[in-house]
Scaffold this motif. Sequence first.
Motif, PDB file in Angstrom:
ATOM      1  N   PRO A  23      -6.609   5.845 -56.405  1.00  0.00           N
ATOM      2  CA  PRO A  23      -7.607   5.034 -57.231  1.00  0.00           C
ATOM      3  C   PRO A  23      -8.120   3.660 -56.440  1.00  0.00           C
ATOM      4  N   LEU A  24      -7.626   3.764 -54.996  1.00  0.00           N
ATOM      5  CA  LEU A  24      -7.977   2.707 -54.104  1.00  0.00           C
ATOM      6  C   LEU A  24      -8.929   3.252 -52.941  1.00  0.00           C
ATOM      7  N   LEU A  25      -9.780   2.445 -52.528  1.00  0.00           N
ATOM      8  CA  LEU A  25     -10.553   2.979 -51.035  1.00  0.00           C
ATOM      9  C   LEU A  25      -9.538   2.967 -50.038  1.00  0.00           C
ATOM     10  N   THR A  26      -8.529   1.899 -49.985  1.00  0.00           N
ATOM     11  CA  THR A  26      -7.485   1.896 -48.850  1.00  0.00           C
ATOM     12  C   THR A  26      -6.536   2.622 -49.254  1.00  0.00           C
ATOM     13  N   LEU A 119     -12.147   6.417 -58.839  1.00  0.00           N
ATOM     14  CA  LEU A 119     -11.144   6.713 -57.724  1.00  0.00           C
ATOM     15  C   LEU A 119     -11.745   6.899 -56.389  1.00  0.00           C
ATOM     16  N   ALA A 120     -11.078   7.094 -55.248  1.00  0.00           N
ATOM     17  CA  ALA A 120     -11.725   7.496 -53.945  1.00  0.00           C
ATOM     18  C   ALA A 120     -11.580   8.931 -53.825  1.00  0.00           C
ATOM     19  N   TRP A 121     -12.518   9.598 -53.324  1.00  0.00           N
ATOM     20  CA  TRP A 121     -12.501  11.123 -52.911  1.00  0.00           C
ATOM     21  C   TRP A 121     -12.501  11.039 -51.337  1.00  0.00           C
ATOM     22  N   GLU A 122     -11.619  11.352 -50.372  1.00  0.00           N
ATOM     23  CA  GLU A 122     -11.921  11.286 -49.095  1.00  0.00           C
ATOM     24  C   GLU A 122     -11.724  12.530 -48.364  1.00  0.00           C
ATOM     25  N   VAL A 135     -16.755   7.083 -53.780  1.00  0.00           N
ATOM     26  CA  VAL A 135     -16.113   6.404 -55.045  1.00  0.00           C
ATOM     27  C   VAL A 135     -16.760   7.443 -56.506  1.00  0.00           C
ATOM     28  N   CYS A 136     -15.935   7.926 -57.118  1.00  0.00           N
ATOM     29  CA  CYS A 136     -16.381   8.915 -57.895  1.00  0.00           C
ATOM     30  C   CYS A 136     -15.369   8.317 -59.456  1.00  0.00           C
ATOM     31  N   ARG A 137     -15.969   8.938 -60.555  1.00  0.00           N
ATOM     32  CA  ARG A 137     -14.850   9.135 -61.808  1.00  0.00           C
ATOM     33  C   ARG A 137     -14.895  10.509 -62.001  1.00  0.00           C
ATOM     34  N   PRO A 138     -13.580  10.772 -62.643  1.00  0.00           N
ATOM     35  CA  PRO A 138     -13.382  12.053 -63.030  1.00  0.00           C
ATOM     36  C   PRO A 138     -14.377  12.648 -64.479  1.00  0.00           C
TER      37      PRO A 138
END
Length: 313
Positions: A23-26, A119-122, A135-138
Amino acid sequence: MTTPNPQAQAPDASINGRYRMGPLLTPDTTVDFWWNVATSDGTVAVGQSSGWDDAEYITPIDEVGGRDGGLSGPSSIGPKIINVSGVLVAPTAQALRQNIQRMRRILGPQSLTGPRQPLAWEQFDFGWQQRLALVCRPTGRFSAPTVAGHTEGGVAASISFALVAANPVWKYLAGVAESAQVGLLNPGLLGGRTYDKTFDYTYGASTNPGGEMVVVNQGDLDAFPVFSVTGPAAIPVIQNATTGQEFTINYTVAAGETVTVDARTGAVTPGQVRLIGRPFSLAPGANTIRWHTFVDSYDPAALLRLEWRSTYS
């Protein structure tokens, strides 16, 4: 006999071949879920994603070949869809269930009736040779059926879900955000001239009066920083000398108080603070940032801090 192309091989399970969602970019080890790595309870999550560089082109029907030819339709680029599929293999059925529930908590809404949270997908971007986050949403259905015929060492479930990203797509430099800060300009060091009349002068020779810093957006798209002003500063004026944009915080920031401005959303904290003008973005490359107060007051305790993530197409 031909020799296979080594660059065509799938990445190994090193950090370059792993996916992270959270849920976080970090990164947060207490919340995040990593793919292509074994978790602390012995569960192995093996997955792959598609759509990182995909684009959906939408041609409006009135531009296909009609006689009018002058009508304009909706956006021609659709939202980006990331499709994720994989297998979880856990040492016990309970561990498998707990990891599935972890994923559902990240993907699902915070409440049964609330919206799905971003949420962040990395993942590692081989084009830019570094880890980037999207940065995405399911969206759609989360599926986790158990796999028949479990092999020795655990029980397994097949996982699949989809993520949707906004248009245009912003890929961020993953990890901790970059930051820089600088003190308030001392107008007394400018020979009596008021600050707003000296923008074309060079400030930082042997005695740098402050109020100016260079921040670097390493990406190829504009990046949206978060500005933090710590007082005392009476009606701060913040300028991007590289692009010529500026905005004013129409508020006297007291000593020790901090006002934050999010350039992407326009949100200001505290909420009663108002802006004159719009907060600006950082152009690709080096950006010279300057700030002063509207009444040219000065206090060495005053600071301007920028926090940003470099942004990529």
